[in-house]
Design an enzyme around this catalytic site. Structure first.
Site, PDB file in Angstrom:
ATOM      1  N   ASP A  12       0.871  -1.173   0.000  1.00  0.00           N
ATOM      2  CA  ASP A  12       0.000   0.000   0.000  1.00  0.00           C
ATOM      3  C   ASP A  12       0.914   1.231   0.000  1.00  0.00           C
ATOM      4  OD1 ASP A  12      -2.266   1.778   0.578  1.00  0.00           O
ATOM      5  OD2 ASP A  12      -1.498   1.807   2.634  1.00  0.00           O
ATOM      6  N   LEU A  13       0.419   2.380  -0.440  1.00  0.00           N
ATOM      7  CA  LEU A  13       1.271   3.577  -0.477  1.00  0.00           C
ATOM      8  C   LEU A  13       1.111   4.441   0.772  1.00  0.00           C
ATOM      9  CD1 LEU A  13       1.051   4.650  -4.251  1.00  0.00           C
ATOM     10  CD2 LEU A  13       2.963   3.550  -3.058  1.00  0.00           C
ATOM     11  N   ASP A  14       0.002   5.191   0.873  1.00  0.00           N
ATOM     12  CA  ASP A  14      -0.138   6.186   1.950  1.00  0.00           C
ATOM     13  C   ASP A  14      -0.202   5.529   3.323  1.00  0.00           C
ATOM     14  OD1 ASP A  14      -0.564   8.813   0.378  1.00  0.00           O
ATOM     15  OD2 ASP A  14      -1.896   7.384  -0.597  1.00  0.00           O
ATOM     16  N   THR A  46      -2.915   0.119  -4.289  1.00  0.00           N
ATOM     17  CA  THR A  46      -3.290   1.393  -3.678  1.00  0.00           C
ATOM     18  C   THR A  46      -4.701   1.826  -4.068  1.00  0.00           C
ATOM     19  OG1 THR A  46      -2.652   3.753  -3.540  1.00  0.00           O
ATOM     20  CG2 THR A  46      -2.198   2.641  -5.617  1.00  0.00           C
ATOM     21  N   GLY A  47      -5.269   2.679  -3.247  1.00  0.00           N
ATOM     22  CA  GLY A  47      -6.534   3.316  -3.620  1.00  0.00           C
ATOM     23  C   GLY A  47      -6.311   4.451  -4.604  1.00  0.00           C
ATOM     24  N   LYS A 197      -8.567  -4.546  -2.977  1.00  0.00           N
ATOM     25  CA  LYS A 197      -7.185  -4.843  -3.362  1.00  0.00           C
ATOM     26  C   LYS A 197      -6.918  -6.347  -3.476  1.00  0.00           C
ATOM     27  CE  LYS A 197      -5.362  -0.634  -1.261  1.00  0.00           C
ATOM     28  NZ  LYS A 197      -4.361  -0.093  -0.318  1.00  0.00           N
ATOM     29  N   ASP A 220      -2.479  -0.174   6.151  1.00  0.00           N
ATOM     30  CA  ASP A 220      -2.723   0.592   7.383  1.00  0.00           C
ATOM     31  C   ASP A 220      -4.169   1.032   7.575  1.00  0.00           C
ATOM     32  OD1 ASP A 220      -2.497   2.520   5.224  1.00  0.00           O
ATOM     33  OD2 ASP A 220      -2.401   4.066   6.769  1.00  0.00           O
ATOM     34  N   ASN A 223      -9.222   0.245   3.700  1.00  0.00           N
ATOM     35  CA  ASN A 223      -9.232  -0.293   2.328  1.00  0.00           C
ATOM     36  C   ASN A 223      -8.187  -1.408   2.145  1.00  0.00           C
ATOM     37  OD1 ASN A 223      -6.979   1.401   2.399  1.00  0.00           O
ATOM     38  ND2 ASN A 223      -7.251   2.107   0.300  1.00  0.00           N
TER      39      ASN A 223
END
Length: 275
Positions: A12-14, A46-47, A197, A220, A223
């Site tokens: 995941d990114l953020d 990622t979203g 995801k 985290d 999502n």
């Protein structure tokens, strides 16, 4: 030395791969690159849309498929022959959602058709949140301008209206899934029902013939539930919401403390192998 079987590592990114300053720390980057050198497969899940994640993809030198919009777009940025899947919302459903939001009185609504962006009302803050500064963007009444099935809809409500809005959106539960972004942005993200995801990760794992027990996923927020649950090795960041930590197989350090780098170092013995 025994060769370790290759793992599929989903990031995941953020709040996960990225620090709060939206950069990849040097330690985490070095460890991820070392893992790739040792034959492990790294993917971004990622979203975010493609346009807001592709720079990180290039920074890591990836050559793998990517999961965007929480699974509503699964594609390969470097191989257009790869069997991409785009699963947008139906346009009629989208217009019903937009109408519901306007009835409630939200600050703004943004719709995305892959990388084409439609914004209901001009707003500098929203454009900076959604990183639309350098992208073609159509500003104006969504009911008139949005003519294609959107990949996602992002709603920026007043903070005190979030719960009421989510309750209203639950009336469309058979058609849509909605998630709330983490602080500081109070944004509700809507995609077609059944998109998450894990859908993307499953497709990619099958493509690379990696069994479930060798899938490592980091996240985290809400999502990330399905992906963390799906992976044989689901890892919640130290800064993750408590519900995700309860679901995960492991909890690592926070995104500010090189959580991904620390976990991969330990779990895959990255630096011991690099010596």
């Amino acid at each position: 030395m025994k060769i370790m079987e290759r793992h599929l590592i989903a990031l995941d990114l953020d709040g996960t791969l990225l620090t709060d300053e939206k950069v990849i720390s040097e330690k985490t980057k070095d460890t991820v690159l070392q893992a790739m050198k040792q034959g492990h497969i790294v993917v971004i899940a990622t979203g975010r849309p493609h346009r807001a994640s592709i720079d990180y993809y290039h920074e890591l030198g990836l050559d793998t498929p990517m999961v965007n919009f929480n699974g509503a777009l699964i594609h390969h940025p470097k191989d257009h022959r790869w069997d991409a899947i785009h699963s947008p919302l139906g346009i009629r459903t989208a217009h019903k959602i937009i109408h519901t939001c306007q009835e409630l009185g939200v600050k703004n609504i943004l719709a995305e058709v892959k990388d084409d962006v439609y914004l209901d009302q001009y707003d500098e803050e929203i454009m900076s949140i959604f990183q639309t500064k350098n992208d073609p963007i159509t500003v104006g009444r969504l009911q008139s301008n949005l003519k294609e099935d959107p990949t996602s809809i992002l709603i920026h409500p007043e903070e005190e209206k979030i719960q009421r809005l989510r309750d209203e959106l639950d009336d469309h539960a058979s058609l849509i899934d909605h998630r709330k972004w983490g602080a500081p942005w109070h944004v509700i993200e809507i995609v077609r029902a059944g998109m998450n995801k894990a859908v993307g990760l499953d497709k990619i794992a099958r493509y690379f013939h990696v069994p479930n027990e060798r899938i490592i996923a980091f996240g985290d927020e809400d999502n990330d539930f399905e992906m963390i649950d799906y992976a044989g090795v689901g890892v919640a960041m130290g800064n993750a919401i408590n519900e995700l930590k309860d679901l995960a197989n492991h909890v690592t350090h926070t995104n500010e403390e090189d959580g991904i780098g620390a976990f991969l170092d330990d779990y895959l013995k990255i630096n011991k192998r690099a010596i």
